[in-house]
Enzyme design. Sequence first.
Site, PDB file in Angstrom:
ATOM      1  N   LYS A  56      -7.664 -12.279  10.608  1.00 61.45           N
ATOM      2  CA  LYS A  56      -6.596 -12.467   9.618  1.00 61.45           C
ATOM      3  C   LYS A  56      -7.104 -13.211   8.380  1.00 61.45           C
ATOM      4  O   LYS A  56      -6.632 -12.969   7.270  1.00 61.45           O
ATOM      5  CB  LYS A  56      -5.408 -13.188  10.256  1.00 61.45           C
ATOM      6  N   VAL A  66      -5.594   3.079  13.769  1.00 69.77           N
ATOM      7  CA  VAL A  66      -5.991   2.612  12.435  1.00 69.77           C
ATOM      8  C   VAL A  66      -7.459   2.190  12.375  1.00 69.77           C
ATOM      9  O   VAL A  66      -8.011   2.038  11.288  1.00 69.77           O
ATOM     10  CB  VAL A  66      -5.108   1.445  11.914  1.00 69.77           C
ATOM     11  N   TYR A  90      -8.670 -13.442  16.528  1.00 69.50           N
ATOM     12  CA  TYR A  90      -7.467 -13.103  15.751  1.00 69.50           C
ATOM     13  C   TYR A  90      -7.478 -13.834  14.411  1.00 69.50           C
ATOM     14  O   TYR A  90      -7.279 -13.227  13.347  1.00 69.50           O
ATOM     15  CB  TYR A  90      -6.225 -13.478  16.558  1.00 69.50           C
ATOM     16  N   ALA A  91      -7.732 -15.167  14.463  1.00 67.31           N
ATOM     17  CA  ALA A  91      -7.720 -15.963  13.225  1.00 67.31           C
ATOM     18  C   ALA A  91      -8.805 -15.469  12.265  1.00 67.31           C
ATOM     19  O   ALA A  91      -8.573 -15.365  11.054  1.00 67.31           O
ATOM     20  CB  ALA A  91      -7.917 -17.436  13.549  1.00 67.31           C
TER      21      ALA A  91
HETATM   22  N1  LIG Z   1       4.769 -11.725  15.469  1.00 66.67           N
HETATM   23  C1  LIG Z   1       4.206 -12.733  14.851  1.00 66.67           C
HETATM   24  O1  LIG Z   1       4.509 -13.908  15.101  1.00 66.67           O
HETATM   25  C2  LIG Z   1       3.171 -12.489  13.789  1.00 66.67           C
HETATM   26  C3  LIG Z   1       2.765 -13.577  13.000  1.00 66.67           C
HETATM   27  C4  LIG Z   1       1.804 -13.360  12.008  1.00 66.67           C
HETATM   28  C5  LIG Z   1       1.282 -12.107  11.807  1.00 66.67           C
HETATM   29  N2  LIG Z   1       1.697 -11.081  12.604  1.00 66.67           N
HETATM   30  C6  LIG Z   1       1.110  -9.766  12.342  1.00 66.67           C
HETATM   31  O2  LIG Z   1       2.149  -8.865  12.046  1.00 66.67           O
HETATM   32  C7  LIG Z   1       1.740  -7.550  12.402  1.00 66.67           C
HETATM   33  C8  LIG Z   1       2.825  -6.906  13.250  1.00 66.67           C
HETATM   34  O3  LIG Z   1       2.941  -7.651  14.442  1.00 66.67           O
HETATM   35  P1  LIG Z   1       4.252  -7.616  15.350  1.00 66.67           P
HETATM   36  O4  LIG Z   1       4.576  -9.014  15.661  1.00 66.67           O
HETATM   37  O5  LIG Z   1       5.260  -6.728  14.758  1.00 66.67           O
HETATM   38  O6  LIG Z   1       3.611  -7.003  16.688  1.00 66.67           O
HETATM   39  P2  LIG Z   1       4.028  -5.785  17.607  1.00 66.67           P
HETATM   40  O7  LIG Z   1       3.140  -5.914  18.793  1.00 66.67           O
HETATM   41  O8  LIG Z   1       5.498  -5.748  17.791  1.00 66.67           O
HETATM   42  O9  LIG Z   1       3.589  -4.504  16.736  1.00 66.67           O
HETATM   43  C9  LIG Z   1       2.257  -4.174  16.500  1.00 66.67           C
HETATM   44  C10 LIG Z   1       2.163  -2.668  16.436  1.00 66.67           C
HETATM   45  O10 LIG Z   1       0.810  -2.309  16.100  1.00 66.67           O
HETATM   46  C11 LIG Z   1       0.504  -1.154  16.840  1.00 66.67           C
HETATM   47  N3  LIG Z   1      -0.950  -0.970  16.985  1.00 66.67           N
HETATM   48  C12 LIG Z   1      -1.814  -1.712  17.718  1.00 66.67           C
HETATM   49  N4  LIG Z   1      -3.050  -1.221  17.641  1.00 66.67           N
HETATM   50  C13 LIG Z   1      -2.980  -0.128  16.845  1.00 66.67           C
HETATM   51  C14 LIG Z   1      -3.939   0.808  16.376  1.00 66.67           C
HETATM   52  N5  LIG Z   1      -5.238   0.726  16.729  1.00 66.67           N
HETATM   53  N6  LIG Z   1      -3.526   1.797  15.569  1.00 66.67           N
HETATM   54  C15 LIG Z   1      -2.225   1.901  15.215  1.00 66.67           C
HETATM   55  N7  LIG Z   1      -1.272   1.043  15.618  1.00 66.67           N
HETATM   56  C16 LIG Z   1      -1.656   0.033  16.422  1.00 66.67           C
HETATM   57  C17 LIG Z   1       1.169  -1.361  18.186  1.00 66.67           C
HETATM   58  O11 LIG Z   1       1.310  -0.146  18.902  1.00 66.67           O
HETATM   59  C18 LIG Z   1       2.489  -1.988  17.774  1.00 66.67           C
HETATM   60  O12 LIG Z   1       3.498  -1.023  17.599  1.00 66.67           O
HETATM   61  C19 LIG Z   1       0.396  -7.695  13.115  1.00 66.67           C
HETATM   62  O13 LIG Z   1      -0.645  -7.437  12.201  1.00 66.67           O
HETATM   63  C20 LIG Z   1       0.392  -9.151  13.524  1.00 66.67           C
HETATM   64  O14 LIG Z   1      -0.917  -9.643  13.675  1.00 66.67           O
HETATM   65  C21 LIG Z   1       2.631 -11.227  13.575  1.00 66.67           C
END
Ligand SMILES: NC(=O)c1ccc[n+]([C@@H]2O[C@H](COP(=O)([O-])OP(=O)(O)OC[C@H]3O[C@@H](n4cnc5c(N)ncnc54)[C@H](O)[C@@H]3O)[C@@H](O)[C@H]2O)c1
Length: 253
Positions: free
Chosen positions: A161, A66, A157-158
């Site tokens: 976001k 992405v 990260y913060a």
């Molecule tokens: N899990 C949490 O507690 C949490 C909290 C707040 C926000 N988020 C956000 O939610 C979203 C999903 O997180 P998650 O917890 O499901 O994590 P996850 O690690 O399970 O999934 C993230 C996915 O993004 C993909 N990815 C990473 N870099 C990429 C790239 N350059 N191109 C395409 N795909 C890519 C990974 O392969 C993975 O499948 C993220 O943006 C994360 O920052 C997660």
Amino acid sequence: MTTPPRFDGRTALVTGAASGIGRATALRLAADGAAVGCLDMADRVHDTAAEILDAGGQAVATTVDVADADSVAAAVALVEGDFGPTRILANVAGVLRFSILEESKIEDFDLQLAVNLKGPFLMARAVVPSMLANGGGVITNVASSAGVFGQAYLAGYAASKGGVAMLTRALAWEYLKRNIRVNAIAPGGVDTPMTNVVDFPEGMDFSLIEKSIAPGNKMIDPSEPAGLISFLSSDEAASITGTVIPIDHGITC
Ligand SMILES: NC(=O)c1ccc[n+]([C@@H]2O[C@H](COP(=O)([O-])OP(=O)(O)OC[C@H]3O[C@@H](n4cnc5c(N)ncnc54)[C@H](O)[C@@H]3O)[C@@H](O)[C@H]2O)c1
């Protein structure tokens, strides 16, 4: 009385669809009737599409980075070639790296900004032309509670976001009169591989990150943010744009 599926064949793109919230979102949008383009860097994204097809839904999967404009353009073209113009975009892909600032790697900062912030920008930029040419669309970005209160040891990260929240508001204003709605959700701790395999740096003061932990250590099931993304993408949310909705057990309230 039966209700027709929410999305009835509309094309939806979901990034991060191989895992966690993205996978749950792809499955949910497909169950709600969308034809889903499952996008992720990881090959496992094909498993998500296979799961949707097995359940009788419509899906196609492709790998994408992405953070790379050419890769994004190729992925969008592939999905739109199969299913037609994008109506729904869910920007879920993300990366997280804990570090103590003085010891942090500049590459980690760059990576988080590239995937978490530039990624949603590039994806939106790639799909907006077909949304505009076909009556409009809906974009939902995934921000984070860490980007609301600014979490210690997660500066990159913060910041990324917090940027997602502002990208969301700026795009919502830009397309206010052209029927493209743009929202974000800001989850707290969701039970996914991102939170299950965390590499904490040595010497961290854990009391500084306590506010990110929900009462009773409760974690959110990925189906919950997926459900919120489905609602925001639907006609039931027709008046909602420019919001950043917390989904965090109240830790930012
Ligand atoms: N899990 C949490 O507690 C949490 C909290 C707040 C926000 N988020 C956000 O939610 C979203 C999903 O997180 P998650 O917890 O499901 O994590 P996850 O690690 O399970 O999934 C993230 C996915 O993004 C993909 N990815 C990473 N870099 C990429 C790239 N350059 N191109 C395409 N795909 C890519 C990974 O392969 C993975 O499948 C993220 O943006 C994360 O920052 C997660």
